[in-house]
Design an enzyme around this catalytic site. Sequence first.
Site, PDB file in Angstrom:
ATOM      1  N   GLU A  15       0.957  -0.905   0.280  1.00 57.67           N
ATOM      2  CA  GLU A  15       0.346   0.044   0.081  1.00 57.67           C
ATOM      3  C   GLU A  15       1.204   1.379   0.418  1.00 57.67           C
ATOM      4  O   GLU A  15       0.293   2.714  -0.838  1.00 57.67           O
ATOM      5  CB  GLU A  15      -0.926   0.177   1.538  1.00 57.67           C
ATOM      6  CG  GLU A  15      -2.047  -0.604   1.011  1.00 57.67           C
ATOM      7  CD  GLU A  15      -2.999  -0.949   2.548  1.00 57.67           C
ATOM      8  OE1 GLU A  15      -2.707  -0.561   3.187  1.00 57.67           O
ATOM      9  OE2 GLU A  15      -4.207  -1.599   1.978  1.00 57.67           O
ATOM     10  N   HIS A 119      -9.688   4.910   5.252  1.00 59.18           N
ATOM     11  CA  HIS A 119     -10.825   3.843   4.033  1.00 59.18           C
ATOM     12  C   HIS A 119     -10.619   3.619   4.204  1.00 59.18           C
ATOM     13  O   HIS A 119      -9.761   2.734   3.671  1.00 59.18           O
ATOM     14  CB  HIS A 119     -10.785   4.751   2.930  1.00 59.18           C
ATOM     15  CG  HIS A 119     -11.747   5.402   2.383  1.00 59.18           C
ATOM     16  ND1 HIS A 119     -12.130   6.192   1.669  1.00 59.18           N
ATOM     17  CD2 HIS A 119     -12.730   4.496   1.993  1.00 59.18           C
ATOM     18  CE1 HIS A 119     -13.408   5.849   0.896  1.00 59.18           C
ATOM     19  NE2 HIS A 119     -13.389   4.699   1.312  1.00 59.18           N
ATOM     20  N   VAL A 120     -11.492   2.658   5.344  1.00 60.43           N
ATOM     21  CA  VAL A 120     -11.596   1.382   5.399  1.00 60.43           C
ATOM     22  C   VAL A 120     -12.016   0.271   4.246  1.00 60.43           C
ATOM     23  O   VAL A 120     -11.942   0.722   2.996  1.00 60.43           O
ATOM     24  CB  VAL A 120     -12.667   1.020   6.404  1.00 60.43           C
ATOM     25  CG1 VAL A 120     -14.463   0.978   6.192  1.00 60.43           C
ATOM     26  CG2 VAL A 120     -11.945  -1.238   6.397  1.00 60.43           C
ATOM     27  N   HIS A 121     -11.014  -0.663   3.685  1.00 63.58           N
ATOM     28  CA  HIS A 121     -11.182  -1.476   2.395  1.00 63.58           C
ATOM     29  C   HIS A 121     -11.031  -2.863   1.825  1.00 63.58           C
ATOM     30  O   HIS A 121      -9.631  -3.268   3.143  1.00 63.58           O
ATOM     31  CB  HIS A 121      -9.755  -0.316   0.833  1.00 63.58           C
ATOM     32  CG  HIS A 121      -8.674  -0.578   1.479  1.00 63.58           C
ATOM     33  ND1 HIS A 121      -8.123   0.384   2.434  1.00 63.58           N
ATOM     34  CD2 HIS A 121      -7.524  -0.893   1.207  1.00 63.58           C
ATOM     35  CE1 HIS A 121      -7.164   0.951   2.774  1.00 63.58           C
ATOM     36  NE2 HIS A 121      -6.606  -0.178   1.857  1.00 63.58           N
ATOM     37  N   PHE A 122     -11.342  -4.540   1.948  1.00 66.80           N
ATOM     38  CA  PHE A 122     -11.609  -4.961   1.591  1.00 66.80           C
ATOM     39  C   PHE A 122     -10.011  -5.629   0.694  1.00 66.80           C
ATOM     40  O   PHE A 122     -10.689  -5.101  -0.393  1.00 66.80           O
ATOM     41  CB  PHE A 122     -12.515  -5.914   2.260  1.00 66.80           C
ATOM     42  CG  PHE A 122     -12.972  -6.228   3.446  1.00 66.80           C
ATOM     43  CD1 PHE A 122     -13.438  -4.814   3.756  1.00 66.80           C
ATOM     44  CD2 PHE A 122     -12.400  -7.313   4.197  1.00 66.80           C
ATOM     45  CE1 PHE A 122     -13.732  -4.783   4.421  1.00 66.80           C
ATOM     46  CE2 PHE A 122     -13.080  -7.038   5.098  1.00 66.80           C
ATOM     47  CZ  PHE A 122     -13.394  -5.914   5.512  1.00 66.80           C
TER      48      PHE A 122
END
Length: 163
Positions: A15, A119-122
Amino acid sequence: MEGPLWAPWRMQYIEAGSEPRACIFCEPSEPLSDAQRLVLHRSEHVFVLLNRFPYSPGHLMVAPYAHVGLVEELDTETQRDLMARISDSARLLRAQYDCEGLNIGANIGRAGGAGFEAHVHFHLVPRWSGDHNFMTVVGEIRVIPKHLEKIYEELLERFQELA
Ligand SMILES: [Zn+2]
């Protein structure tokens, strides 16, 4: 790569690779097309996009439109939509790439290894037996945009099934 993939330090590295200044999961201030952002699918509360710095070919991310960092901050409808699109994505990845396994997960908070903790993400990372052999390929994908574009086109066609 032997053993379990879901090593937070590894995801942090991935990331961190994009080094964004703005949140990549929020609409950019200068409009970009879905193709430019590698967005594959949009539903009411969440969207699916291809990871520009894939761990393996077909590495997807599913994120809500809402800019929140914690899953528990999402309303119930968004949580349902999120899980449904994760499920769709898993099915379509399996259909397209015949992957034998998947890693599905999220890094929450800086201590959880999140590169974008706000910002939550899978992540959905396709896996194959002995797929450490893919790592060289992944390296090439990172530097040859055409490969990423090809994967985007292939998956975009798959995701049209959901429309
Ligand atoms: Zn955001």
